[in-house]
Design an enzyme around this catalytic site. Sequence first.
Site, PDB file in Angstrom:
ATOM      1  CE  LYS A   1      55.740  57.171  41.851  1.00  0.00           C
ATOM      2  NZ  LYS A   1      55.445  56.583  40.604  1.00  0.00           N
TER       3      LYS A   1
ATOM      4  CD  GLU B   1      39.895  53.410  46.937  1.00  0.00           C
ATOM      5  OE1 GLU B   1      39.273  53.053  47.015  1.00  0.00           O
ATOM      6  OE2 GLU B   1      39.616  54.253  47.980  1.00  0.00           O
TER       7      GLU B   1
ATOM      8  CB  CYS C   1      41.441  47.594  42.025  1.00  0.00           C
ATOM      9  SG  CYS C   1      40.185  49.429  41.264  1.00  0.00           S
TER      10      CYS C   1
ATOM     11  CD  GLU D   1      44.979  43.073  42.682  1.00  0.00           C
ATOM     12  OE1 GLU D   1      45.786  43.411  43.018  1.00  0.00           O
ATOM     13  OE2 GLU D   1      43.885  43.395  42.405  1.00  0.00           O
TER      14      GLU D   1
HETATM   15  P1  NAP Z   1      51.833  49.352  42.712  1.00  0.00           P
HETATM   16  O1  NAP Z   1      53.245  48.844  42.024  1.00  0.00           O
HETATM   17  O2  NAP Z   1      51.618  49.094  44.404  1.00  0.00           O
HETATM   18  O3  NAP Z   1      52.282  50.562  42.675  1.00  0.00           O
HETATM   19  C1  NAP Z   1      50.956  51.446  41.693  1.00  0.00           C
HETATM   20  C2  NAP Z   1      52.800  52.773  42.639  1.00  0.00           C
HETATM   21  O4  NAP Z   1      53.432  53.098  44.004  1.00  0.00           O
HETATM   22  C3  NAP Z   1      52.779  53.510  41.492  1.00  0.00           C
HETATM   23  O5  NAP Z   1      53.177  54.725  41.228  1.00  0.00           O
HETATM   24  C4  NAP Z   1      54.314  52.761  42.327  1.00  0.00           C
HETATM   25  O6  NAP Z   1      54.839  53.444  40.954  1.00  0.00           O
HETATM   26  C5  NAP Z   1      54.297  52.915  43.202  1.00  0.00           C
HETATM   27  N1  NAP Z   1      55.070  52.957  43.980  1.00  0.00           N
HETATM   28  C6  NAP Z   1      55.773  51.193  44.460  1.00  0.00           C
HETATM   29  N2  NAP Z   1      57.090  51.185  45.153  1.00  0.00           N
HETATM   30  C7  NAP Z   1      56.392  52.329  46.110  1.00  0.00           C
HETATM   31  C8  NAP Z   1      56.910  52.741  47.791  1.00  0.00           C
HETATM   32  N3  NAP Z   1      57.529  52.202  48.327  1.00  0.00           N
HETATM   33  N4  NAP Z   1      56.377  53.697  47.695  1.00  0.00           N
HETATM   34  C9  NAP Z   1      55.821  54.524  47.383  1.00  0.00           C
HETATM   35  N5  NAP Z   1      55.294  54.002  46.262  1.00  0.00           N
HETATM   36  C10 NAP Z   1      55.703  52.772  45.104  1.00  0.00           C
HETATM   37  O7  NAP Z   1      50.800  49.061  41.656  1.00  0.00           O
HETATM   38  P2  NAP Z   1      50.427  48.627  40.175  1.00  0.00           P
HETATM   39  O8  NAP Z   1      50.887  47.323  39.863  1.00  0.00           O
HETATM   40  O9  NAP Z   1      51.401  49.932  39.620  1.00  0.00           O
HETATM   41  O10 NAP Z   1      49.230  48.608  40.442  1.00  0.00           O
HETATM   42  C11 NAP Z   1      48.194  47.187  40.595  1.00  0.00           C
HETATM   43  C12 NAP Z   1      47.229  47.676  41.530  1.00  0.00           C
HETATM   44  O11 NAP Z   1      46.531  48.699  42.173  1.00  0.00           O
HETATM   45  C13 NAP Z   1      46.038  46.192  41.620  1.00  0.00           C
HETATM   46  O12 NAP Z   1      47.064  45.584  43.479  1.00  0.00           O
HETATM   47  C14 NAP Z   1      44.861  47.143  42.027  1.00  0.00           C
HETATM   48  O13 NAP Z   1      44.223  46.421  42.497  1.00  0.00           O
HETATM   49  C15 NAP Z   1      45.535  48.210  42.584  1.00  0.00           C
HETATM   50  N6  NAP Z   1      44.261  49.026  41.978  1.00  0.00           N
HETATM   51  C16 NAP Z   1      43.511  49.526  42.722  1.00  0.00           C
HETATM   52  C17 NAP Z   1      42.375  50.980  42.737  1.00  0.00           C
HETATM   53  C18 NAP Z   1      41.617  50.840  43.751  1.00  0.00           C
HETATM   54  O14 NAP Z   1      40.734  51.778  43.472  1.00  0.00           O
HETATM   55  N7  NAP Z   1      41.261  50.308  44.720  1.00  0.00           N
HETATM   56  C19 NAP Z   1      42.471  50.731  40.939  1.00  0.00           C
HETATM   57  C20 NAP Z   1      43.218  50.993  40.556  1.00  0.00           C
HETATM   58  C21 NAP Z   1      44.436  49.805  40.842  1.00  0.00           C
HETATM   59  P3  NAP Z   1      56.090  52.890  39.658  1.00  0.00           P
HETATM   60  O15 NAP Z   1      55.579  53.347  38.959  1.00  0.00           O
HETATM   61  O16 NAP Z   1      57.156  52.186  39.849  1.00  0.00           O
HETATM   62  O17 NAP Z   1      54.760  50.957  39.611  1.00  0.00           O
END
Ligand code: NAP
Length: 501
Positions: A197, A272, A306, A403
Amino acid sequence: MAAASIHLNAGTKRFLDEPHRLLINNEWVATDGGDTIAVNDPATGLQIAEHEGASEADVDRAVAAARAALTGPWSKLSPADRGKLLWKLADLMDQNAATICELEVLNNGMPMIAAQLGSTVFAPDYLRYCAGWATKILGDTIPTSRPPMDPDGESLVYTLKEPIGVVGAIIPWNHPGSMMALKLGPALATGCTLVLKVAELTPLTNFFMARLAVEAGFPPGVINVISGYGERAGAALANHPDVDKIAFTGSTAVGKEIIKASAGNLKRVSLELGGKSPVVVMPDANIDKAVAGAIPAAFFLSGQNCMAGTRLFLHARIHDEFIDKLSAGVGMLKVGSGFDPEAFIGPLISERQRQRVLGYIDAARAEGADIIVGGQATGERGYFVQPTVAANTTRDMQVVREEVFGPVLSVRRFETEDLDAIAAEANDTIYGLSGSVWTQNISTAHRLVKRIDAGQVSINCHAAIDPATPFGGNKQSGWGREFGKEGLQPYLKTKAVSIML
Ligand code: NAP
Ligand code: MG
């Protein structure tokens, strides 16, 4: 079309004009009751495409395809042949590097150099790294002390490492191409099948790479790629009773939702998540090199990264000199479209994200930080924010604790040389993803590294990434590791086999 003023190669233009549907069973299918979702260029705010977001019924179809593929021709392929398919996908990525990069820049906004490094150097390298592992997934032979049935008999016990099954992978928008490779590599090397996804804000590179996967020859159902809203398609995948494991990259808040959703059938979960990584500069550091390292540590991908080193700790003896050089360096960073070769700071992903980031800057001002560089939205269109440095921050400020995921660096001064005290400050966060230590004293470096609670800590560099080096978070930055041989373990299950001879 936002893309009209940019010179795109013919392959990119053709792809943009085609419909963007769901890849299920190696066929591009229309959604069954899902959502029509616009895709924007964050540098202009203009729509560049639209695509179909998956419904619950689509997730069911994709999971069923992945389940069937698990015992189909894919399961009969030799490990070497699985490796060759991964290698073929990497070769196709090389051949289509120009289009992949253009789609990354157009859809995510990142500078072209970041797209090249991430999606056309790192991502294919990582697939090839995983291809090598396909033939090296080994069990053990176990010398037992108590043979089954007969204590005086002889036995042989060994373990098999088997694919965990159907993987639901969920990725964010901040580096779509490399995020996809991070999920495909270990899942396919270990013989799993997956439903990926992708983030609904940035599906284009992922759909393009999905086409390459079909072209590479993966059997139907092995790789299924869907987009859709997280709350709908993502949640349906995380809740699905026929998914064996979720591999999630995203925010800590959604990671907690994933854990709850996975309880229904006790899915395995690897996470992650977010970070708020410290960059600690000791008084004996090489200041020029540390400044040159601290800037990309905080501002790479406009801070939408991240691993970003967003809490900069400066020893009082070097604080003022460092701040002067840092301010000059950050002030020179060019803000602009990722297609502008001189721009280092691209747009944020959305207007919502821009407002969120500006909110953190306002809060920092209100709480008494000094905004010494940047601090404003910028650009006539698109979602740009100036690279921003908040100096004289304190531990309780929101900009220090949370963050931001934008181009905002907070700076704190410290007086002590007591390494336990310094580490206590560096560890004063719910996160534990990354961190770096800048010093010319080898003992100080290693003693401080031991005290910092993070998945990877670097000395005189920040967040060095390599396919062979384990990557992942402590505390609320995640569960498990990606990359390296550890990165395969979450995709494997162990079967112990006992034989009475
Ligand atoms: P996010 O809002 O958590 O979304 C990540 C993914 O999860 C997206 O595909 C999102 O769909 C989906 N999602 C959202 N709500 C969900 C739910 N209830 N159930 C299942 N899936 C769901 O994060 P983001 O804003 O896209 O990305 C930023 C975050 O990612 C930051 O906190 C960053 O630090 C973290 N990150 C971590 C790493 C690592 O390797 N540790 C790497 C990159 C990013 P949508 O398409 O609707 O958004
Ligand atoms: Mg989201």
